[in-house]
Design a protein around this motif. Structure first.
Motif, PDB file in Angstrom:
ATOM      1  N   MET A  67       0.525  -1.230   0.266  1.00 55.49           N
ATOM      2  CA  MET A  67      -0.235  -0.105   0.491  1.00 55.49           C
ATOM      3  C   MET A  67       0.642   1.296   0.249  1.00 55.49           C
ATOM      4  SD  MET A  67      -3.532  -0.697   2.819  1.00 55.49           S
ATOM      5  CE  MET A  67      -3.414  -2.031   2.919  1.00 55.49           C
ATOM      6  N   LEU A  68       1.840   1.413   1.257  1.00 58.82           N
ATOM      7  CA  LEU A  68       2.488   2.628   0.702  1.00 58.82           C
ATOM      8  C   LEU A  68       3.205   2.342  -0.521  1.00 58.82           C
ATOM      9  CD1 LEU A  68       4.796   1.716   3.857  1.00 58.82           C
ATOM     10  CD2 LEU A  68       2.998   3.866   3.898  1.00 58.82           C
ATOM     11  N   ALA A  69       4.001   1.968  -1.303  1.00 57.59           N
ATOM     12  CA  ALA A  69       4.634   1.847  -2.622  1.00 57.59           C
ATOM     13  C   ALA A  69       3.418   2.089  -3.575  1.00 57.59           C
ATOM     14  CB  ALA A  69       5.176   0.059  -3.093  1.00 57.59           C
ATOM     15  N   LEU A  70       2.526   1.625  -3.301  1.00 60.67           N
ATOM     16  CA  LEU A  70       1.454   1.750  -4.545  1.00 60.67           C
ATOM     17  C   LEU A  70       0.549   3.662  -4.010  1.00 60.67           C
ATOM     18  CD1 LEU A  70      -1.028  -1.043  -4.091  1.00 60.67           C
ATOM     19  CD2 LEU A  70       0.280  -0.126  -6.364  1.00 60.67           C
ATOM     20  N   ASN A  71       1.111   4.166  -2.989  1.00 62.29           N
ATOM     21  CA  ASN A  71       1.057   5.658  -2.806  1.00 62.29           C
ATOM     22  C   ASN A  71       1.902   5.995  -2.826  1.00 62.29           C
ATOM     23  OD1 ASN A  71       0.628   8.128  -0.562  1.00 62.29           O
ATOM     24  ND2 ASN A  71      -1.200   7.659  -1.473  1.00 62.29           N
ATOM     25  N   ASP A  72       2.955   5.294  -3.118  1.00 59.63           N
ATOM     26  CA  ASP A  72       4.061   6.346  -3.167  1.00 59.63           C
ATOM     27  C   ASP A  72       4.348   7.172  -4.738  1.00 59.63           C
ATOM     28  OD1 ASP A  72       5.136   6.716  -0.321  1.00 59.63           O
ATOM     29  OD2 ASP A  72       6.265   5.616  -0.700  1.00 59.63           O
ATOM     30  N   ARG A  73       4.075   5.740  -5.352  1.00 54.40           N
ATOM     31  CA  ARG A  73       4.208   6.059  -6.912  1.00 54.40           C
ATOM     32  C   ARG A  73       3.172   6.603  -7.735  1.00 54.40           C
ATOM     33  NH1 ARG A  73       7.443   2.078  -4.313  1.00 54.40           N
ATOM     34  NH2 ARG A  73       9.024   1.918  -5.663  1.00 54.40           N
ATOM     35  N   LYS A  74       2.035   7.096  -6.907  1.00 53.62           N
ATOM     36  CA  LYS A  74       1.223   7.710  -7.283  1.00 53.62           C
ATOM     37  C   LYS A  74       0.091   6.943  -8.031  1.00 53.62           C
ATOM     38  CE  LYS A  74       2.706  12.183  -6.527  1.00 53.62           C
ATOM     39  NZ  LYS A  74       3.027  11.957  -4.420  1.00 53.62           N
ATOM     40  N   ILE A  75       0.444   5.278  -8.017  1.00 56.71           N
ATOM     41  CA  ILE A  75      -0.693   4.384  -8.316  1.00 56.71           C
ATOM     42  C   ILE A  75      -2.498   4.511  -7.382  1.00 56.71           C
ATOM     43  CG2 ILE A  75      -1.348   2.111  -9.132  1.00 56.71           C
ATOM     44  CD1 ILE A  75       1.711   1.891  -8.776  1.00 56.71           C
TER      45      ILE A  75
END
Length: 78
Positions: free
Chosen positions: A20-28
């Motif tokens: 979830m953090l990665a999806l948010n960080d990458r603006k997905i």
């Protein structure tokens, strides 16, 4: 080798939070959608028909997800 249920659950939780953090960080996925996913997951455990899983277990799962939402663990809030 058998893995205790609590260890497997904690590993799964850590992996999901990292995703979830990665999806948010990458603006997905924006924060509101991630929070929506968490709220849907909690609701699924708050409003369940009878099953093999005890109502107490479902309540504990929902409470944990609510703590994650309240604590902001799954999105980086500035």
């Amino acid at each position: 080798m058998s893995v205790p249920t609590d260890v497997a659950g904690l590993a799964a939780l850590a992996i999901c939070e990292s995703l979830m953090l990665a999806l948010n960080d990458r603006k997905i996925l924006p924060e509101r959608e991630i929070l929506g996913v968490l709220k849907d997951a909690a609701a699924a455990h708050k409003h369940v028909p009878k099953s093999d899983i005890s109502p107490e277990t479902h309540a504990a799962v929902a409470a944990l997800i609510d703590k994650i939402i309240d604590g902001g663990n799954s999105v980086r809030r500035l």
